[in-house]
Design a protein around this motif. Structure first.
Motif: not given
Length: 796
Positions: A306-312, A348-352, A334-342, A290-294
Motif C-alpha cells: 500500500d502506498r500513500w502520501g500526504v501534503w498540507t 508528479r506529487t507536490p514534493s516532486l 506536513i509532507n509524509r509518504v509511505s516509503d523510500n521509493d515514493y 491546502e491539503i492533498r492526500a494520495d
C-alpha cells in the motif's frame, strides 16, 4: 408619429423622489445663508456592470421607431426600425408590440436582443421584460463571456440568467466568410441549458464533432461559460508513462464555496493499479491552506504494498492584540509518504523528486523592534541505496528572539538569540550525540554614509552553550561553551561619469570596495555539527564575516576582501544595462577552524571571482560567473547563461555550468549544458503572426516548438528533458509533449502527454502546462484566464 418621436412608457419613480428632495433642499438653503452654494451632482467612476434586481424593476422603458401608435398605459405598437430599451436590455425588430399591463413585448422580423452583451437574433420573439421570460424561434446566439455562438430551433427564457435551447449547436470557432465554412469543433445537443449566473452550460443527448469526426452521444455534458469555477466532472486525463503504463484520470471538481473547493482524481494505471487522490483548498479571512492526500492499495510495481502520501500547508493569522503583540502568524506544513521509493515512483506529487520531506510548524510574532519564532521541524529522509544521504537534524523545538534597532543615535544594534534542541539517530550521524544549543550574537555598527562613500565599522560578540545527551567522541565532554568576538570594517567609494558605448549614452559607475574582518581563533573543531556547512564562494558571501553558514562554527579570520564593480545605467530610466565585478580575498593568517575532516586554509590569496550581467535591451540578457584559480591557471567553477526573449511566445535560454572535481584522483569536473525554448515554427516561412494581447496567442494556424534539454557532458547523456509541439487552431489548441525525469543514478521516468483544448469549452487529455512552466524560462501559455469582458464592450 415620425422616427424622432419617443414615448416613455413607465414613469421613473426615483426621478420624482429626487425632484421632491431637491425642492426640500432648496428651501433649506434659502433659510440658511451659510450653506448657500450650488448643487453638485455626485460622480460615479464607472457604469454599473450589473443592475440590482430592486433597481431593475424601477427602470423606465424607452421605445422608438418609424411609426408609433397605441393606447396610453395599455399597449404600444412600433413599426419600422423598432427599438425598445430598458437597463441592460436592447431589443430591435421590424415590428414591436409592447403590452404595458403584463410588461410583455412581442417582436417580429429581424429581431435582435442584446441582453448584457449576450446577443440573440431570429424572426420571432415574445418576452416579459422584467422577468425575462419568453421564447425565441429559430434563433442565432452569441455569448459575451466566451465568444461562443450557435443556433437553435427555439430558446425558452426561464429568467434573465437561465435559458433552454432546443436542437441547439455551440462552438467558439470564429465564423469565416466563405461558402461551406464549418467550425473545427461543434457541440450539437437536443437541449442546451445555459445559466449565466453560475456560468455553466448543460447539454443533453450531446455529440461533439472535431475536424469531421463525431463522438457517440453523451447523455449529459456540462461546460463553463466563463473562466469561473464550477462543480462537475472534468474531462478525463490520459497519459503514457514508462513507470505507470497507460494512466487514465477522471477528476471531479467540487466548487464548495467561493473560497473553498475540492478535487477528487482517481487514476487507473495499467502497470500498477488504482491511485485515489484528493485535494482540498480553502481561503478564509484569518487562515488559508491546502491539503492533498494520495492512496494506492496493492501497488503491483512494489510487490503489492500500500502506498500513500500526504501534503498540507496551512497559514493562520491570530489576534495579536489579545497577546499584546503587533503580529502573530502561524504556519503548518506536513509532507509524509509511505516509503523510500515514493519519490522515484510518483514524480508528479507536490514534493516532486525531493528526498528530504520537511514537516514544519511555526509561530511567528513581532512586537516593536522585537520579533521571534517558535518552531518544530522534523524531516522524513527517503534513502536510495546507490546514493545514501545523511539525514539532517530535527529541531524539537527551536525558539528565537531577535531585537533590531536602526539609527539609534547613529548606531545600528541587533541581538539575535536562538535555543534549539537537535534530535536524530546517532548512528546516522557517525555517533554524534543529540543535544541542546543556546546561541546569542550581539552586533553594533556605526555607518558613515555620504553620496559617494560609505564606511561601516562593526563589532560582534558570539556566545554559544551546548548540553549533550551523551559524551562527545572527540573529548568525552557532555557540555561545552564558546565566546568569539569579531571586528569588521566595510568601506567603499562610488564614482560616476557620463559615458557613451556603441552609440548609446550611459551613466557609468566605478565602485571599489574593501572589507576587512578579524576574528581570533577559538578551538571549536571538537564541537558537533548540527546545522552548519561551508559557505559557497560567490559575490553574496565574499563580503561576510563568517566562512560558515549555521551556528556551530565561527571561522577565525584575518583577511581583507578587495573588489571593484562598474555599472552602466540608463540615465533616462535608471535601468541597469550592464554590471561587471571582480573580487579576491587576501588572507593574513591561516584559518584553523574547519568542518569535521577538513584541513586548515593556508592560501594567502583566494580564487579570483569574476562576474558580469548584461541586460542591454529587455529582449536579451547574459549572466556569467567565473571562479578562477591563479595558481593552477584554471577555472574552479564557471556558470554562464544567456536569454533571448524578443516578444511573447518567443524565448530561448541557454546555460553552461562547470564545477571542478575536488577529489585529487580526478582532473575532470562536472560539466552540463541546459537549453530551453519556446518559438513559433511559422517564423521559418515568414509568418510572424500578430500580437493579440496577453494570453491570446498570435493567431490561428500557428505551430510552436517547446522544450528543454539538460545534458551532462561528463557522462555524455541526457539527464532531464522536455520536447514538444503546440498548435494554435484559433478555437482549439493541440499539444504533444515528451518528458524525461531522472529519478536515480541509472533510472529515469519517461511519459508522453497529449492534450486537445477546445477553447472556451473543455480540455481533453493530459495537460503539460505545469511541466512547460517549470522547465522553460519565461514560457507563455497560448491561452490564460482573464477578466471577463464588460457588457459595455458589446453595447447596442
Amino acid at each position: 408619429m415620425n422616427r424622432a418621436t419617443r414615448r416613455r412608457c413607465r414613469p421613473p419613480l426615483p426621478l420624482a423622489l429626487l425632484s421632491l428632495a431637491l425642492l426640500h433642499a432648496q428651501g433649506a438653503w434659502a433659510q440658511d445663508a451659510e450653506l448657500d452654494r450650488p448643487l453638485v451632482l455626485k460622480r460615479t467612476p464607472q457604469l454599473a456592470e450589473t443592475i440590482p434586481p430592486l433597481l431593475r424593476s424601477q427602470l423606465p422603458t424607452f421605445v422608438d421607431g418609424d411609426k408609433i401608435s397605441g393606447r396610453p398605459d395599455l399597449e404600444t405598437v412600433v413599426e419600422g426600425n423598432a427599438t425598445l430599451r430598458r437597463g441592460d436590455l436592447s431589443l430591435r425588430a421590424d415590428r414591436l408590440e409592447y403590452y404595458q399591463p403584463d410588461d410583455r413585448a412581442r417582436a417580429t422580423g429581424n429581431v435582435r436582443i442584446n441582453q448584457a452583451g449576450n446577443v440573440y437574433e431570429g424572426p420571432e420573439l415574445e418576452l416579459k421584460l422584467e422577468t425575462f421570460e419568453g421564447f425565441f424561434n429559430k434563433v442565432r446566439y452569441r455569448f459575451l463571456e466566451t465568444g461562443g455562438h450557435g443556433d437553435a430551433e427555439r430558446i425558452d427564457f426561464v429568467d434573465s440568467n437561465v435559458s433552454v435551447a432546443r436542437r441547439a449547436t455551440y462552438t467558439t470557432c470564429r465564423p469565416e466568410d466563405y461558402p461551406g465554412w464549418m467550425p473545427a469543433w461543434l457541440l450539437s445537443a437536443a437541449t442546451l441549458t445555459t445559466d449565466t449566473e453560475d456560468n455553466v452550460g448543460v447539454a443533453t443527448n450531446a455529440r461533439l464533432t472535431f475536424m469531421g469526426i463525431t463522438t457517440p452521444p453523451f447523455p449529459s455534458l456540462s461546460f463553463p461559460l466563463s473562466n469561473d469555477r464550477k462543480s462537475g466532472m472534468l474531462p478525463p486525463v490520459i497519459g503514457i508513462d514508462s513507470v505507470n503504463g497507460i494512466d487514465i484520470t477522471t477528476p471531479y471538481y467540487w466548487n464548495i464555496a467561493p473560497n473553498r473547493d475540492a478535487t477528487l482524481y482517481p487514476t487507473v494505471m495499467s502497470k500498477r493499479g488504482i491511485n485515489l487522490g484528493t485535494e482540498f483548498r480553502y481561503l478564509e479571512e484569518k487562515y488559508s491552506g491546502e491539503i492533498r492526500a494520495d492512496y494506492m492499495p496493492d501497488d503491483r510495481l512494489r510487490d503489492g504494498r500500500d502506498r500513500w502520501g500526504v501534503w498540507t500547508h496551512h497559514s493562520q493569522t491570530f489576534d495579536a492584540q489579545y497577546f499584546g503583540l503587533d503580529s502573530l502568524v502561524g504556519t503548518l506544513a506536513i509532507n509524509r509518504v509511505s516509503d523510500n521509493d515514493y519519490w522515484r515512483d510518483f514524480t508528479r506529487t507536490p514534493s516532486l523528486t525531493q528526498r528530504l520531506l520537511a514537516n514544519d510548524g511555526s509561530l511567528n510574532w513581532a512586537k516593536g523592534d522585537w520579533s521571534g519564532v517558535a518552531r518544530v521541524l522534523s524531516y522524513q529522509t527517503l534513502q536510495y541505496a546507490p546514493a545514501p544521504i545523511v539525514p539532517p537534524y530535527d529541531r524539537m523545538p527551536q525558539i528565537t528572539a531577535n531585537y533590531n534597532k536602526f539609527d539609534w543615535n547613529g548606531f545600528d544594534f541587533s541581538l539575535n538569540n536562538d535555543y534549539t534542541r537537535f534530535e536524530a539517530k546517532p548512528l546516522e550521524q557517525g555517533g554524534q550525540p543529540n543535544g541542546e544549543r543556546v546561541f546569542s550574537v550581539a552586533s553594533l555598527s556605526r555607518p558613515f554614509l555620504t553620496p559617494g562613500t560609505f564606511v561601516v565599522p562593526k563589532v560582534m560578540l558570539n556566545a554559544t552553550a551546548y548540553q549533550f545527551d551523551g559524551p562527545l567522541l572527540t573529548n568525552g565532554a557532555t557540555h561545552a561553551d564558546r565566546v568569539v568576538p569579531t571586528f569588521s570594517l566595510d568601506s567603499g567609494l562610488i564614482f560616476e561619469r557620463d559615458a557613451n558605448y556603441f552609440g548609446r549614452a550611459f551613466r557609468q559607475t566605478l565602485e571599489p570596495r574593501a572589507f576587512y574582518v578579524y576574528t581570533p581563533f577559538r578551538n571549536q573543531n571538537y564541537l558537533p555539527v548540527y546545522d552548519t556547512a561551508q559557505n559557497d564562494f560567490n559575490f553574496a558571501t565574499v563580503y561576510t564575516e563568517n566562512a560558515f553558514s549555521g551556528d556551530d562554527r565561527i571561522s577565525d579570520s584575518n583577511l581583507l576582501t578587495l573588489g571593484v564593480t562598474t555599472r552602466l545605467i540608463d540615465p533616462d530610466t535608471g535601468a541597469e544595462a550592464a554590471r561587471f565585478g571582480i573580487a579576491q580575498r587576501l588572507r593574513f593568517a591561516d584559518q584553523l577552524v574547519t568542518m569535521p575532516g577538513g584541513v586548515p586554509v593556508t592560501d594567502r590569496f583566494s580564487d579570483l571571482l569574476l562576474g558580469a550581467q548584461i541586460n542591454w535591451t529587455p529582449k536579451w540578457s547574459v549572466d556569467g560567473t567565473v571562479q578562477y584559480n591563479p595558481d593552477t591557471q584554471t577555472s574552479a567553477r564557471t556558470a554562464i547563461s544567456a536569454r533571448y526573449n524578443p516578444s511573447p511566445y518567443r524565448t530561448i535560454s541557454a546555460a553552461y555550468r562547470y564545477q571542478a572535481d575536488t577529489t585529487p584522483t580526478s582532473n575532470d569536473g562536472n560539466r552540463a549544458v541546459d537549453v530551453s525554448w519556446q518559438w513559433p515554427l511559422n517564423d521559418l516561412w515568414g509568418d510572424k503572426g500578430q500580437d493579440l494581447g496577453p494570453g491570446r496567442g498570435q493567431g490561428g494556424g500557428r505551430w510552436y516548438a517547446v522544450g528543454r534539454l539538460n545534458y551532462s557532458l561528463e557522462s555524455s547523456k541526457l539527464t532531464d528533458g522536455v520536447l514538444g509541439f503546440e498548435y494554435d487552431g484559433c478555437c482549439w489548441i493541440g499539444r504533444v509533449v515528451l518528458e524525461r525525469v531522472t529519478t536515480g543514478q541509472a533510472t529515469a521516468s519517461t511519459r508522453i502527454m497529449f492534450q486537445l483544448e477546445l477553447v472556451g469549452f473543455a480540455a481533453l487529455g493530459s495537460s503539460p502546462r505545469r511541466t512547460l512552466t517549470q522547465n522553460i524560462q519565461r514560457y507563455t501559455p497560448l491561452r490564460t484566464p482573464s477578466i471577463g469582458p464588460s457588457r459595455f464592450t458589446n453595447y447596442d
